[in-house]
Design a protein around this motif. Structure first.
Motif, PDB file in Angstrom:
ATOM      1  N   PRO A   1       0.833  -1.191   0.049  1.00 13.52           N
ATOM      2  CA  PRO A   1       0.022  -0.064  -0.058  1.00 13.52           C
ATOM      3  C   PRO A   1       0.854   1.285  -0.153  1.00 13.52           C
ATOM      4  O   PRO A   1       0.613   2.194  -0.725  1.00 13.52           O
ATOM      5  N   SER A   2       1.851   1.134   0.789  1.00 17.99           N
ATOM      6  CA  SER A   2       2.624   2.521   0.902  1.00 17.99           C
ATOM      7  C   SER A   2       3.503   2.891  -0.510  1.00 17.99           C
ATOM      8  O   SER A   2       3.875   3.881  -1.037  1.00 17.99           O
ATOM      9  N   LEU A   3       4.052   1.536  -0.906  1.00 13.25           N
ATOM     10  CA  LEU A   3       4.786   1.758  -2.410  1.00 13.25           C
ATOM     11  C   LEU A   3       3.687   2.151  -3.545  1.00 13.25           C
ATOM     12  O   LEU A   3       4.066   3.206  -4.364  1.00 13.25           O
ATOM     13  N   ILE A   4       2.481   1.725  -3.570  1.00 10.00           N
ATOM     14  CA  ILE A   4       1.374   2.188  -4.481  1.00 10.00           C
ATOM     15  C   ILE A   4       1.077   3.627  -4.392  1.00 10.00           C
ATOM     16  O   ILE A   4       1.198   4.649  -4.862  1.00 10.00           O
ATOM     17  N   ALA A   5       0.842   4.106  -2.929  1.00  4.78           N
ATOM     18  CA  ALA A   5       0.732   5.552  -2.555  1.00  4.78           C
ATOM     19  C   ALA A   5       1.680   6.538  -3.134  1.00  4.78           C
ATOM     20  O   ALA A   5       1.363   7.338  -3.728  1.00  4.78           O
ATOM     21  N   PHE A   6       2.936   6.020  -2.880  1.00 10.10           N
ATOM     22  CA  PHE A   6       4.146   6.895  -3.077  1.00 10.10           C
ATOM     23  C   PHE A   6       4.260   6.993  -4.745  1.00 10.10           C
ATOM     24  O   PHE A   6       4.791   7.938  -5.061  1.00 10.10           O
ATOM     25  N   ASN A   7       4.035   5.916  -5.352  1.00 14.97           N
ATOM     26  CA  ASN A   7       4.504   5.715  -6.698  1.00 14.97           C
ATOM     27  C   ASN A   7       3.320   6.514  -7.769  1.00 14.97           C
ATOM     28  O   ASN A   7       3.717   7.085  -8.580  1.00 14.97           O
ATOM     29  N   ARG A   8       2.298   6.478  -7.085  1.00 10.87           N
ATOM     30  CA  ARG A   8       1.029   7.278  -7.584  1.00 10.87           C
ATOM     31  C   ARG A   8       0.927   8.760  -7.224  1.00 10.87           C
ATOM     32  O   ARG A   8       0.208   9.519  -7.755  1.00 10.87           O
ATOM     33  N   GLY A   9       1.839   9.240  -6.480  1.00  7.62           N
ATOM     34  CA  GLY A   9       1.687  10.670  -5.721  1.00  7.62           C
ATOM     35  C   GLY A   9       0.340  10.906  -5.173  1.00  7.62           C
ATOM     36  O   GLY A   9      -0.057  11.961  -5.339  1.00  7.62           O
ATOM     37  N   ALA A  10      -0.250   9.891  -4.394  1.00  9.87           N
ATOM     38  CA  ALA A  10      -1.561  10.164  -3.571  1.00  9.87           C
ATOM     39  C   ALA A  10      -1.397  11.325  -2.675  1.00  9.87           C
ATOM     40  O   ALA A  10      -0.398  11.612  -2.246  1.00  9.87           O
ATOM     41  N   ASP A  11      -2.350  12.182  -2.499  1.00 10.79           N
ATOM     42  CA  ASP A  11      -2.339  13.202  -1.633  1.00 10.79           C
ATOM     43  C   ASP A  11      -2.216  12.697  -0.124  1.00 10.79           C
ATOM     44  O   ASP A  11      -1.596  13.586   0.694  1.00 10.79           O
ATOM     45  N   ASN A  12      -2.704  11.617   0.272  1.00 10.11           N
ATOM     46  CA  ASN A  12      -2.739  11.183   1.460  1.00 10.11           C
ATOM     47  C   ASN A  12      -1.610   9.770   1.536  1.00 10.11           C
ATOM     48  O   ASN A  12      -1.552   9.192   2.525  1.00 10.11           O
ATOM     49  N   ARG A  13      -0.486  10.240   0.823  1.00 10.04           N
ATOM     50  CA  ARG A  13       0.621   8.840   1.041  1.00 10.04           C
ATOM     51  C   ARG A  13       1.232   8.790   2.291  1.00 10.04           C
ATOM     52  O   ARG A  13       1.435   7.713   2.684  1.00 10.04           O
ATOM     53  N   TRP A  14       1.534   9.876   2.988  1.00 11.32           N
ATOM     54  CA  TRP A  14       2.028   9.858   4.431  1.00 11.32           C
ATOM     55  C   TRP A  14       1.144   9.268   5.208  1.00 11.32           C
ATOM     56  O   TRP A  14       1.469   8.329   6.244  1.00 11.32           O
ATOM     57  N   LEU A  15       0.027   9.421   5.089  1.00 14.22           N
ATOM     58  CA  LEU A  15      -1.115   8.839   6.167  1.00 14.22           C
ATOM     59  C   LEU A  15      -1.293   7.274   5.763  1.00 14.22           C
ATOM     60  O   LEU A  15      -1.275   6.615   6.801  1.00 14.22           O
ATOM     61  N   VAL A  16      -1.172   7.029   4.577  1.00 16.17           N
ATOM     62  CA  VAL A  16      -1.197   5.469   4.092  1.00 16.17           C
ATOM     63  C   VAL A  16       0.066   4.962   4.753  1.00 16.17           C
ATOM     64  O   VAL A  16       0.119   3.875   5.282  1.00 16.17           O
ATOM     65  N   LEU A  17       1.334   5.682   4.591  1.00 18.68           N
ATOM     66  CA  LEU A  17       2.580   5.024   5.209  1.00 18.68           C
ATOM     67  C   LEU A  17       2.429   4.819   6.778  1.00 18.68           C
ATOM     68  O   LEU A  17       2.652   3.841   7.362  1.00 18.68           O
ATOM     69  N   VAL A  18       1.874   5.679   7.548  1.00 16.34           N
ATOM     70  CA  VAL A  18       1.524   5.461   8.915  1.00 16.34           C
ATOM     71  C   VAL A  18       1.007   4.400   9.267  1.00 16.34           C
ATOM     72  O   VAL A  18       0.911   3.394  10.090  1.00 16.34           O
ATOM     73  N   VAL A  19      -0.306   4.353   8.423  1.00 18.52           N
ATOM     74  CA  VAL A  19      -1.266   3.157   8.994  1.00 18.52           C
ATOM     75  C   VAL A  19      -0.553   1.936   8.577  1.00 18.52           C
ATOM     76  O   VAL A  19      -0.764   0.990   9.115  1.00 18.52           O
TER      77      VAL A  19
END
Length: 53
Positions: free
Chosen positions: A7-25
Motif C-alpha cells: 500500500p505504501s509503495l502504491i501510494a508513493f508511486n501514484r503520488g497520492a495526496d494522503n501518501r504519508w497517512l497510508v505509510l503511517v497506517v
C-alpha cells in the motif's frame, strides 16, 4: 512478508495526496489484514478532481 509495504509503495508511486497517512497506517497496523486493507484502499483511490469555483 513481501506484501506488507505494497500500500505504501502504491501510494508513493501514484503520488497520492494522503501518501504519508497510508505509510503511517501501513507501518502501525499493516501487520494485521484489516490494517493492511485500510492502508490499501486510500492508496488505490484516484486523485481528487480539482474544484471549479
Amino acid at each position: 512478508m513481501a506484501v506488507h509495504p505494497v500500500p505504501s509503495l502504491i501510494a508513493f508511486n501514484r503520488g497520492a495526496d494522503n501518501r504519508w497517512l497510508v505509510l503511517v497506517v501501513d507501518v502501525v497496523l499493516g501487520a494485521t489484514f484489516l490494517g493492511w486493507v485500510v492502508a490499501l484502499v486510500p492508496a488505490l483511490r484516484g486523485p481528487r478532481a480539482p474544484s471549479v469555483v
